[in-house]
Every structure is written in structure tokens, then in C-alpha cells.
Design a protein around this motif. Sequence first.
Motif, PDB file in Angstrom:
ATOM      1  N   MET A 163       0.827  -1.208   0.000  1.00 18.66           N
ATOM      2  CA  MET A 163       0.000   0.000   0.000  1.00 18.66           C
ATOM      3  C   MET A 163       0.860   1.257   0.000  1.00 18.66           C
ATOM      4  O   MET A 163       2.034   1.219   0.320  1.00 18.66           O
ATOM      5  N   ALA A 164       0.212   2.353  -0.380  1.00 18.18           N
ATOM      6  CA  ALA A 164       0.882   3.650  -0.371  1.00 18.18           C
ATOM      7  C   ALA A 164      -0.139   4.738  -0.044  1.00 18.18           C
ATOM      8  O   ALA A 164      -1.287   4.673  -0.477  1.00 18.18           O
ATOM      9  N   GLY A 165       0.294   5.706   0.730  1.00 13.87           N
ATOM     10  CA  GLY A 165      -0.473   6.923   0.952  1.00 13.87           C
ATOM     11  C   GLY A 165       0.195   8.016   0.147  1.00 13.87           C
ATOM     12  O   GLY A 165       1.353   8.356   0.405  1.00 13.87           O
ATOM     13  N   LEU A 166      -0.491   8.519  -0.863  1.00 13.14           N
ATOM     14  CA  LEU A 166       0.069   9.562  -1.731  1.00 13.14           C
ATOM     15  C   LEU A 166      -0.599  10.882  -1.370  1.00 13.14           C
ATOM     16  O   LEU A 166      -1.791  11.081  -1.619  1.00 13.14           O
ATOM     17  N   ILE A 167       0.161  11.762  -0.752  1.00 15.58           N
ATOM     18  CA  ILE A 167      -0.352  13.034  -0.262  1.00 15.58           C
ATOM     19  C   ILE A 167      -0.296  14.048  -1.410  1.00 15.58           C
ATOM     20  O   ILE A 167       0.711  14.172  -2.093  1.00 15.58           O
ATOM     21  N   PHE A 168      -1.408  14.778  -1.601  1.00 18.49           N
ATOM     22  CA  PHE A 168      -1.452  15.745  -2.698  1.00 18.49           C
ATOM     23  C   PHE A 168      -1.968  17.092  -2.229  1.00 18.49           C
ATOM     24  O   PHE A 168      -2.553  17.225  -1.160  1.00 18.49           O
ATOM     25  N   ARG A 169      -1.750  18.068  -3.095  1.00 19.22           N
ATOM     26  CA  ARG A 169      -2.333  19.393  -2.884  1.00 19.22           C
ATOM     27  C   ARG A 169      -2.635  19.997  -4.242  1.00 19.22           C
ATOM     28  O   ARG A 169      -2.133  19.564  -5.280  1.00 19.22           O
ATOM     29  N   GLY A 170      -3.462  21.002  -4.206  1.00 21.13           N
ATOM     30  CA  GLY A 170      -3.856  21.709  -5.417  1.00 21.13           C
ATOM     31  C   GLY A 170      -4.965  22.689  -5.070  1.00 21.13           C
ATOM     32  O   GLY A 170      -5.144  23.043  -3.902  1.00 21.13           O
ATOM     33  N   ARG A 171      -5.723  23.086  -6.096  1.00 21.77           N
ATOM     34  CA  ARG A 171      -6.832  24.016  -5.881  1.00 21.77           C
ATOM     35  C   ARG A 171      -8.071  23.444  -6.545  1.00 21.77           C
ATOM     36  O   ARG A 171      -8.014  22.951  -7.667  1.00 21.77           O
ATOM     37  N   ILE A 172      -9.166  23.529  -5.828  1.00 24.12           N
ATOM     38  CA  ILE A 172     -10.452  23.070  -6.344  1.00 24.12           C
ATOM     39  C   ILE A 172     -11.390  24.266  -6.339  1.00 24.12           C
ATOM     40  O   ILE A 172     -11.638  24.857  -5.287  1.00 24.12           O
ATOM     41  N   LYS A 173     -11.859  24.634  -7.527  1.00 29.05           N
ATOM     42  CA  LYS A 173     -12.709  25.824  -7.679  1.00 29.05           C
ATOM     43  C   LYS A 173     -12.051  27.039  -7.027  1.00 29.05           C
ATOM     44  O   LYS A 173     -12.695  27.825  -6.355  1.00 29.05           O
ATOM     45  N   GLY A 174     -10.734  27.150  -7.224  1.00 28.29           N
ATOM     46  CA  GLY A 174      -9.993  28.301  -6.736  1.00 28.29           C
ATOM     47  C   GLY A 174      -9.610  28.264  -5.275  1.00 28.29           C
ATOM     48  O   GLY A 174      -8.983  29.198  -4.777  1.00 28.29           O
ATOM     49  N   ARG A 175      -9.959  27.206  -4.569  1.00 31.05           N
ATOM     50  CA  ARG A 175      -9.676  27.126  -3.133  1.00 31.05           C
ATOM     51  C   ARG A 175      -8.604  26.083  -2.861  1.00 31.05           C
ATOM     52  O   ARG A 175      -8.582  25.027  -3.495  1.00 31.05           O
ATOM     53  N   PRO A 176      -7.714  26.350  -1.898  1.00 29.73           N
ATOM     54  CA  PRO A 176      -6.653  25.385  -1.607  1.00 29.73           C
ATOM     55  C   PRO A 176      -7.216  24.079  -1.035  1.00 29.73           C
ATOM     56  O   PRO A 176      -8.179  24.090  -0.270  1.00 29.73           O
ATOM     57  N   ALA A 177      -6.593  22.992  -1.440  1.00 33.85           N
ATOM     58  CA  ALA A 177      -7.032  21.672  -0.991  1.00 33.85           C
ATOM     59  C   ALA A 177      -5.813  20.794  -0.741  1.00 33.85           C
ATOM     60  O   ALA A 177      -4.777  20.946  -1.386  1.00 33.85           O
ATOM     61  N   GLU A 178      -5.965  19.893   0.199  1.00 33.67           N
ATOM     62  CA  GLU A 178      -4.980  18.854   0.474  1.00 33.67           C
ATOM     63  C   GLU A 178      -5.728  17.546   0.562  1.00 33.67           C
ATOM     64  O   GLU A 178      -6.918  17.532   0.879  1.00 33.67           O
ATOM     65  N   GLY A 179      -5.019  16.479   0.307  1.00 40.33           N
ATOM     66  CA  GLY A 179      -5.674  15.188   0.429  1.00 40.33           C
ATOM     67  C   GLY A 179      -4.695  14.052   0.353  1.00 40.33           C
ATOM     68  O   GLY A 179      -3.477  14.245   0.290  1.00 40.33           O
TER      69      GLY A 179
END
Length: 128
Positions: A68-84
Amino acid sequence: MSHTAFRTAVERHDLKLIRASLAHDVVVHSPVTARPFQGRDVVTELVWAARAGVLGFEYTDEILADGMAGLIFRGRIKGRPAEGMDLVRFNRSGLVADLTVMIRPLFAASAFNEVMAPVVAELMGQAS
């Protein structure tokens, strides 16, 4: 295949590579619905659409364990910052067998729901 193949496919937003990294009977657990989705074709569409919905998408970290792997990401969704995190479990062949997507904060998860709602509704309609 390995977590690297899936990670590369998502980072490149490459439909063929995404599909090739998934097991035939892959299951995805989406933050949008309580019901999981199953099957390479459906999950390919979901991963493709989800990646398209996160602008400036980048994996920032990896948490690796056996199978297994946990792949941590970030970006913007509808102009708002997001992490996941994409929690990815692999079968014996190294293909993605199970994928759980988590997103934070709440406003990002809500925005993700808005972006993914039409895709999820269409896929749920196909399943009925």
C-alpha cells in the motif's frame, strides 16, 4: 507495476496510464458518495475526472507500507486550496486494487463534490 506507476499516471493525467495501473476489479471509495465504485472502466473515469478537477495538482509526499501507499497531494479546487491523500492498496501483480480518496478542509471537499457530482451521477445512472 507499483505505486510509482499509479503516481506517474495521475501526475501526467494520462488516461491510458491510469487505466493500465488499475486492476480489473479495482474499487474506489470516493469522498463524494458512501457507495464505492468498482471496475477498471468506471474507476478510470473517476480518477481522470478527479484529477482534472484539482488545478495545480501535485503529490507532495508518500507513505509506503507493504502492499500500500499513501500519496499526499495538494492543489486548488474551484480556486480554493485543498490537500488530500490517495490511500492506494495493490494486488499481488502490483496493480491498484483499492483506492480511497480523502480531501480536506471541508470547503475543499464541498467544492470537490460540486466538481465531481455530474460524473458520479452519470456513473451511478449507468450502474442502475
